[in-house]
Motif scaffolding. Structure first.
Motif, mmCIF file in Angstrom:
data_model
loop_
_atom_site.group_PDB
_atom_site.id
_atom_site.type_symbol
_atom_site.label_atom_id
_atom_site.label_comp_id
_atom_site.label_asym_id
_atom_site.label_seq_id
_atom_site.Cartn_x
_atom_site.Cartn_y
_atom_site.Cartn_z
ATOM 1 N N THR A 59 48.630 4.503 82.808
ATOM 2 C CA THR A 59 48.953 5.039 81.476
ATOM 3 C C THR A 59 49.572 3.949 80.601
ATOM 4 O O THR A 59 49.191 3.773 79.443
ATOM 5 N N ASP A 60 50.519 3.223 81.189
ATOM 6 C CA ASP A 60 51.161 2.151 80.419
ATOM 7 C C ASP A 60 50.134 1.154 79.907
ATOM 8 O O ASP A 60 50.208 0.686 78.769
ATOM 9 N N HIS A 61 49.165 0.818 80.771
ATOM 10 C CA HIS A 61 48.189 -0.207 80.402
ATOM 11 C C HIS A 61 47.156 0.278 79.386
ATOM 12 O O HIS A 61 46.357 -0.519 78.902
ATOM 13 N N LEU A 62 47.199 1.559 79.059
ATOM 14 C CA LEU A 62 46.275 2.052 78.009
ATOM 15 C C LEU A 62 46.558 1.370 76.674
ATOM 16 O O LEU A 62 45.676 1.254 75.830
ATOM 17 N N ILE A 63 47.786 0.906 76.489
ATOM 18 C CA ILE A 63 48.116 0.287 75.193
ATOM 19 C C ILE A 63 47.342 -1.007 74.974
ATOM 20 O O ILE A 63 47.285 -1.499 73.863
ATOM 21 N N PHE A 64 46.750 -1.535 76.061
ATOM 22 C CA PHE A 64 45.982 -2.773 75.918
ATOM 23 C C PHE A 64 44.521 -2.504 75.557
ATOM 24 O O PHE A 64 43.750 -3.434 75.366
ATOM 25 N N LEU A 65 44.141 -1.245 75.514
ATOM 26 C CA LEU A 65 42.734 -0.954 75.198
ATOM 27 C C LEU A 65 42.464 -1.221 73.723
ATOM 28 O O LEU A 65 43.321 -0.996 72.860
ATOM 29 N N GLY B 124 47.237 -5.090 62.279
ATOM 30 C CA GLY B 124 45.827 -5.209 62.620
ATOM 31 C C GLY B 124 45.599 -6.026 63.878
ATOM 32 O O GLY B 124 44.482 -6.265 64.265
ATOM 33 N N VAL B 125 46.664 -6.494 64.474
ATOM 34 C CA VAL B 125 46.521 -7.225 65.743
ATOM 35 C C VAL B 125 47.073 -6.324 66.823
ATOM 36 O O VAL B 125 48.269 -6.130 66.936
ATOM 37 N N GLY B 126 46.192 -5.746 67.582
ATOM 38 C CA GLY B 126 46.638 -4.814 68.599
ATOM 39 C C GLY B 126 47.015 -5.528 69.877
ATOM 40 O O GLY B 126 46.874 -6.750 70.007
ATOM 41 N N MET B 127 47.504 -4.728 70.826
ATOM 42 C CA MET B 127 47.852 -5.300 72.124
ATOM 43 C C MET B 127 46.611 -5.794 72.850
ATOM 44 O O MET B 127 46.698 -6.638 73.732
ATOM 45 N N ASP B 128 45.444 -5.227 72.482
ATOM 46 C CA ASP B 128 44.208 -5.708 73.100
ATOM 47 C C ASP B 128 43.957 -7.159 72.722
ATOM 48 O O ASP B 128 43.446 -7.952 73.521
#
Lengths: 126, 699
Positions: B491-497, B513-517
């Motif tokens: 769940t935590d790693h979903l923020i990297f999607l 506009g710069v996401g964790m992905d």
């Protein structure tokens, strides 16, 4: 067992002035072959020198089988290099065959790795 | 480029360092008003002022002069370092940055901001309203201005002349042992003089006719060499020409300078010890200046600036050397080891030398992380103001070094992570107080080297990941199925999607506009990996695992069908041909490896990359157990292992395009191209559930 035989061979050579294990006296081939002993002290060195001089007189290049050298010394390497000078003066070669790791390391430690390459290259050449 | 342009270029490079140092000093002053930090800041500003004056950069010089005047009062204790003064110092450094930028790139610094800061500084410094002329250029930088990280090498250079006398061999002393003893003291370069070896007929085997010159770099004291000299006192000439003491590397008085080398061999009757003493530097004269710490700092290792393209070229040439060496090794592999023993030895030596050169080239490119870390003090201050939160930034491991390219590319992802932590992680003062926490949020940025990787961690003591909200957003965006059962970590790693954002509204802080992905992608492009651990109510830690060097990799060459794939050696735990009982089939598609009490996922490369003709049955294949940096263990299924090889990593993206599952390409010793596996992406659970895109043929 092999060491014992080698040491016995050296002793026999010293006694008979034919210390050179593997030397085939009267070998008809143009390149002589000579097995260096595992250890070469100063007394042994004089005998090796005599044998090398004998080959030189015969006008033959020589390949020194150095695979059994376990305790090389500066004197031994100096002798090989001295022989190379004399053989070279007569357009003959001194080559080292399968030098042992100990001999290679000694050449390197003495700052003579280039000379080692020259001696081994002499064997590799056709 | 004219000489003046060249000097300006150097000046701007220096400004970059000086202002970086100034930022660190101000940051340090925030925690403690130490005289060292005040002096360091004064020196930095003074140096900027001197250069600016020399090049006619009036605005910069005038501002630096006012800044320096205020610093002068502070260091003399005539002005107080209160919060207003501290704010002014922070602002002053920011303005200096702008003015340097203006002088270098012509980008005008905002006049209002510059004027306001200048007026404040003048007022605090008690300067007249009328601008003063900048002081003349002072080329000499104060002694204390030497870079603090420049440390004198503790090695001392010795030049030794060793000539055996006629009785040395007969006395039972073999020069070989002497030389080996010397070599044990440090790094020695031995040069033999063989011209005196006589012809066979004249040779007395009991006399050594070879002599040696040895250049020794050693941290050993000279007495160690003196002991050798004493041991063979009457039997050989042993002259020691000792270089300056390590702490005297650059200021040796004439009296202490080594005398010209006396190479003539003394007669055997002349003992060598006096000769050794004769060439020894005058120790008292040499040690005296080191007592002055300020002077000692000026004697640091000299540095030289090198253009980055030259470093790139050096790196490329080292890469070519490695490829050539691998080619030679492959060619020699078929030769008889007994007959060509010396050739193999030379190849081994060459390999070691090339590795040393590669290490040296890598270290030349390495930069301390301080270069990027020092920028974040100002960022955190700005964010404190913008969010009205109180944050304390703690930085550790600034001196850890990493490849320059990595340092340059780290700024953006780290900036985003810091923004994200402050915006979303650390709670408001009120919330923190209500939760019984320290009202000042804590942000910790640290770095440490672990093997061939550097791990950078950013931790906050905020509220941690709100998993419920993350999952809800992910479902809303169709990133996971509504009935998905995910672990906390997943769940935590979903923020990297890609495209994921929990921000209720795009904020000016983290919603740019710069996401964790993008953070993860940037780190992955550098061969690294981002991991996240979070604890509700206690905070989150982002860990960035990065390779020390991007250029050279020790790799295991594997075979899949007729393609070569490379696995970084550092990640390999074990390789095995599994017994049938070790293979557990949960379903037909996904066999697992039972390994040392754990169940490991098997990633079948042939299947992942759609390679026909590979071994299908894992019990007939080789399984390589790997652990990517910061990741979990899994097993890679390959047909065979070919061997270990150092390879030069080439970007796949630059030469082809980004391919998921691959981090780069290379040329092997036999001239064949090979692909380097991206273990973090291969090992990720998400990837394991979907097909990797079509492979790039290795040939």
């Amino acid at each position: 067992m092999a060491t014992v035989l080698t040491e016995f061979g050296i002793l026999w050579g010293i006694l008979t002035r034919r210390v050179l294990l593997g030397v085939r006296v009267g070998d008809p081939t143009p390149i002589g072959r000579f097995e260096l002993p595992s250890t070469a002290d100063l007394a042994t060195m004089r005998d090796i020198k005599a044998a090398l001089a004998e080959r030189l007189e015969a006008g033959q290049s020589i390949h020194l089988d150095a695979s059994q050298v376990e305790e090389p010394s500066t004197a031994l390497i100096q002798l090989i290099e001295s022989a190379a000078i004399s053989y070279g003066a007569r357009d003959l070669q001194v080559g080292l065959v399968s030098p042992s790791d100990a001999l290679c390391q000694a050449y390197e430690d003495l700052g003579l790795f280039g000379a080692l390459m020259t001696r081994t290259a002499a064997v590799a050449e056709p | 480029m004219t000489e003046e342009e060249d000097l300006k270029r150097i000046f701007f490079l220096e400004c970059e360092e000086l202002l970086g140092s100034a930022e660190s000093s101000v940051e340090s002053l925030r925690n403690e008003a130490s005289p060292e930090a005040i002096n360091a800041l004064f020196r930095s500003v003074h140096s900027v002022k001197g250069g600016a004056g020399a090049f006619g950069m009036d605005r910069l010089a005038k501002f630096a002069h006012a800044f320096e005047s205020f610093m002068d009062l502070l260091r003399k204790g005539k002005a107080e370092l209160d919060q207003a003064a501290l704010d002014l110092l922070f602002d002053g450094v920011d303005v200096l940055h702008m003015l340097v930028d203006e002088s270098q790139h012509g980008k005008p610094a905002p006049a209002a901001r510059v004027d306001a800061a200048l007026a404040s500084l003048r007022q605090r410094a008690g300067l007249e309203e009328e601008p003063e002329e900048a002081e003349p250029f002072e080329p000499e930088i104060p002694a204390e201005a030497a870079p603090s990280n420049a440390i004198a090498a503790p090695l001392r250079q010795y030049q030794i002349r060793f000539a055996p006398g006629p009785r040395l061999l007969a006395a039972g002393v073999d020069p070989l042992l002497i030389l080996r003893t010397i070599k044990q003291l440090g790094t020695a370069s031995v040069e033999a003089e063989v011209s005196k070896i006589p012809a066979l007929a004249e040779l007395d085997p009991s006399v050594c006719h070879i002599s040696w010159t040895i250049a020794l770099d050693s941290s050993a004291p000279k007495r160690d060499l003196d002991e050798i000299a004493e041991m063979i006192d009457d039997l050989a000439t042993f002259e020691i020409d000792a270089g300056p003491e390590p702490d005297m590397a650059h200021e040796v008085s004439p009296a202490a300078a080594p005398e010209p080398k006396a190479l003539a061999l003394p007669s055997p009757a002349a003992p060598s010890a006096p000769a050794a003493k004769k060439t020894e530097p005058a120790a008292p004269a040499a040690k005296e200046p080191a007592a002055d710490p300020a002077k000692a700092r000026t004697q640091a290792t000299p540095t030289v600036r090198v253009d980055v393209p030259k470093l790139e070229r050096l790196g490329n040439m080292v890469g070519e050397l490695i490829i050539t060496q691998a080619f030679l090794a492959r060619q020699a592999a078929g030769l008889d080891t007994d007959q060509y023993r010396s050739l193999f030895r030379a190849l081994d030596e060459m390999s070691q030398h090339i590795r040393d050169i590669a290490d040296a080239a890598t270290s030349i490119r390495a930069q301390p992380l301080k270069v990027v870390f020092q920028r974040f003090g100002a960022l955190v201050r700005d964010l404190e103001k913008a969010t009205s939160k109180r944050i304390r930034l703690e930085v550790q491991g600034e001196s850890v070094e990493i490849d320059k390219t990595v340092v340059e590319r780290l700024s953006e992802p780290l900036t985003h992570l810091i923004r994200n932590s402050i915006d979303h992680g650390i709670e408001s003062t009120e919330k923190r107080l209500a939760a019984g926490k320290d009202p000042v949020g804590r942000l910790r940025l640290s770095a440490e080297q672990r093997g061939s990787h550097v791990v950078i961690e950013l931790s906050d003591d905020g509220g941690g990941i709100n998993r419920e909200r993350v999952l809800q957003k992910a479902i809303e965006r169709g990133l996971v199925a509504p009935d998905a059962q995910l672990s906390d970590e997943e769940t935590d790693h979903l923020i990297f999607l890609p495209g994921f954002s929990t921000a209720e509204a795009v904020t000016s802080i983290s919603g740019r506009g710069v996401g964790m992905d993008a953070v993860r992608a940037t780190i992955a492009e550098m061969g690294g990996q981002v991991t996240l651990t979070s604890h509700p109510g206690r905070g989150s830690t982002f860990s960035l695992h990065l390779p020390l060097s991007l250029a050279i990799l020790d790799a295991m060459v594997t075979l899949v069908a007729r393609h070569n794939y490379l696995i970084p050696i550092s990640a390999i735990v074990e390789s095995l041909r599994p017994m049938p009982a070790s293979i557990v089939r949960m379903d037909k598609q996904n066999p697992m490896l039972s390994w040392r009490g754990s169940m490991l996922r098997i990633v079948n490369l042939a299947k992942e990359f759609s390679i026909p003709g590979a071994v299908e049955d894992p019990t007939q294949a080789i399984l390589v157990v790997v652990r990517p940096a910061g990741g979990d263990l899994f097993a890679l299924q390959v047909d065979d292992l070919i061997g270990q090889e150092p390879v030069v990593v080439k970007s796949l993206e630059k030469n082809y395009r980004k391919v998921v599952g691959l981090s780069g390409a290379t040329i092997l010793g036999d001239g064949r191209p090979a692909l380097i596996l991206d273990l973090p992406s291969l090992g990720s659970a998400q990837l394991g559930r979907r097909k990797i895109e079509a492979p790039v043929g290795a040939d």
